[in-house]
Scaffold this motif. Sequence first.
Motif, PDB file in Angstrom:
ATOM      1  N   GLU A   1     -33.543-118.243  52.078  1.00 39.19           N
ATOM      2  CA  GLU A   1     -33.690-118.987  53.328  1.00 39.19           C
ATOM      3  C   GLU A   1     -35.159-119.095  53.709  1.00 39.19           C
ATOM      4  O   GLU A   1     -36.022-118.427  53.132  1.00 39.19           O
ATOM      5  N   LYS A   2     -35.418-119.952  54.690  1.00 39.83           N
ATOM      6  CA  LYS A   2     -36.770-120.062  55.232  1.00 39.83           C
ATOM      7  C   LYS A   2     -36.710-119.960  56.756  1.00 39.83           C
ATOM      8  O   LYS A   2     -35.754-120.383  57.397  1.00 39.83           O
ATOM      9  N   ILE A   3     -37.769-119.365  57.311  1.00 39.42           N
ATOM     10  CA  ILE A   3     -37.890-119.176  58.754  1.00 39.42           C
ATOM     11  C   ILE A   3     -39.127-119.938  59.187  1.00 39.42           C
ATOM     12  O   ILE A   3     -40.241-119.631  58.749  1.00 39.42           O
ATOM     13  N   LEU A   4     -38.968-120.942  60.038  1.00 41.26           N
ATOM     14  CA  LEU A   4     -40.056-121.841  60.384  1.00 41.26           C
ATOM     15  C   LEU A   4     -40.734-121.447  61.686  1.00 41.26           C
ATOM     16  O   LEU A   4     -40.108-120.927  62.613  1.00 41.26           O
ATOM     17  N   PHE A   5     -42.036-121.724  61.761  1.00 39.22           N
ATOM     18  CA  PHE A   5     -42.839-121.484  62.948  1.00 39.22           C
ATOM     19  C   PHE A   5     -43.585-122.768  63.298  1.00 39.22           C
ATOM     20  O   PHE A   5     -43.549-123.745  62.546  1.00 39.22           O
ATOM     21  N   LYS A   6     -44.292-122.755  64.422  1.00 42.46           N
ATOM     22  CA  LYS A   6     -45.109-123.907  64.800  1.00 42.46           C
ATOM     23  C   LYS A   6     -46.475-123.871  64.122  1.00 42.46           C
ATOM     24  O   LYS A   6     -47.139-124.884  64.007  1.00 42.46           O
ATOM     25  N   ASN A   7     -46.888-122.679  63.677  1.00 41.99           N
ATOM     26  CA  ASN A   7     -48.222-122.500  63.127  1.00 41.99           C
ATOM     27  C   ASN A   7     -48.192-122.408  61.606  1.00 41.99           C
ATOM     28  O   ASN A   7     -47.197-122.011  61.014  1.00 41.99           O
ATOM     29  N   ARG A   8     -49.312-122.754  60.993  1.00 45.95           N
ATOM     30  CA  ARG A   8     -49.538-122.409  59.591  1.00 45.95           C
ATOM     31  C   ARG A   8     -49.769-120.905  59.509  1.00 45.95           C
ATOM     32  O   ARG A   8     -50.377-120.318  60.395  1.00 45.95           O
ATOM     33  N   ILE A   9     -49.265-120.270  58.456  1.00 48.29           N
ATOM     34  CA  ILE A   9     -49.444-118.824  58.290  1.00 48.29           C
ATOM     35  C   ILE A   9     -50.484-118.606  57.195  1.00 48.29           C
ATOM     36  O   ILE A   9     -50.235-118.854  56.016  1.00 48.29           O
ATOM     37  N   ARG A  10     -51.646-118.115  57.598  1.00 43.52           N
ATOM     38  CA  ARG A  10     -52.747-117.937  56.668  1.00 43.52           C
ATOM     39  C   ARG A  10     -52.624-116.636  55.878  1.00 43.52           C
ATOM     40  O   ARG A  10     -53.018-116.554  54.716  1.00 43.52           O
ATOM     41  N   ASP A  11     -52.076-115.594  56.499  1.00 43.09           N
ATOM     42  CA  ASP A  11     -51.979-114.305  55.818  1.00 43.09           C
ATOM     43  C   ASP A  11     -50.910-113.473  56.515  1.00 43.09           C
ATOM     44  O   ASP A  11     -50.512-113.766  57.658  1.00 43.09           O
ATOM     45  N   MET A  12     -50.442-112.427  55.849  1.00 43.59           N
ATOM     46  CA  MET A  12     -49.465-111.522  56.458  1.00 43.59           C
ATOM     47  C   MET A  12     -49.569-110.157  55.800  1.00 43.59           C
ATOM     48  O   MET A  12     -49.950-110.031  54.633  1.00 43.59           O
TER      49      MET A  12
END
Length: 257
Positions: free
Chosen positions: A221-232
């Motif tokens: 699955e995928k979990i979407l956000f409003k932002n681009r995710i640069r790192d985690m």
Amino acid sequence: DCNGFIIVRSKINFEKMNFELFYEQPNDCDSRSYLDGNDWHAGGAISANWNNELILSIGDFSTLKDAQENKNLLGKVIEISKSNKNTSSIALGLRNPSSLILYKDDIFITDIGPKSGDEINHINKNDKLPVNFGWPYSTYGEHDFEVDFSYSKSHKDKGYKEPLAYGTQNLSFTPSNIIFFESKKTQSEYLMLSTLKERGLFLFKVNRDENKKLINIEFLEKILFKNRIRDMKLVENKLFLIMEDPVELSVINFSQN
């Protein structure tokens, strides 16, 4: 008009960090097949390998064919000795390797491809090194501009290693980082990918055979956000997300059960 990588290091000090040069990519400007003033495809990451040596991924810096040649380190993953800083190539045929991580007996590499050609690649401890991932002669995407050579989607048919996962026309995830965790409840291993273009997290299940050798990864699955995710980063039961557009630091309670 010709960029490269350096690695710097410092003892951890919460008052002041004094960085010193540890490694500098050799000057290969005269040997590059193509010089792009913007130096796109400059993705790179550092990790450790099975020998506790440093490994570094280096993009092809838009030179394309250099990823398949030994005249420089472009499009490669290299091992750097901590004692004498000698280098050796453990992988080649990469375009824009955005993240690199060691998990058990496997090194995983995310590679930002052209027009839906994003890849998740891996090197097993027992693979014959260096492993060749095929760029620019094999890609499931389409080159960004006209090239003077033929290329195919299949990697295996040309003697290259197939990616564990790759983008499609309907799904171009543009990976930024990758983490692994084990679920105590399901007794399974999972891979989580952070993305830029899709602005979300992608969850995969890791499948192994009876000898614990990795077979494949299965998209869940995928979990979407409003932002681009640069790192985690996953620290105990907290998932830290470094976001951009707009810039934010988000912390998510994350249960590995």
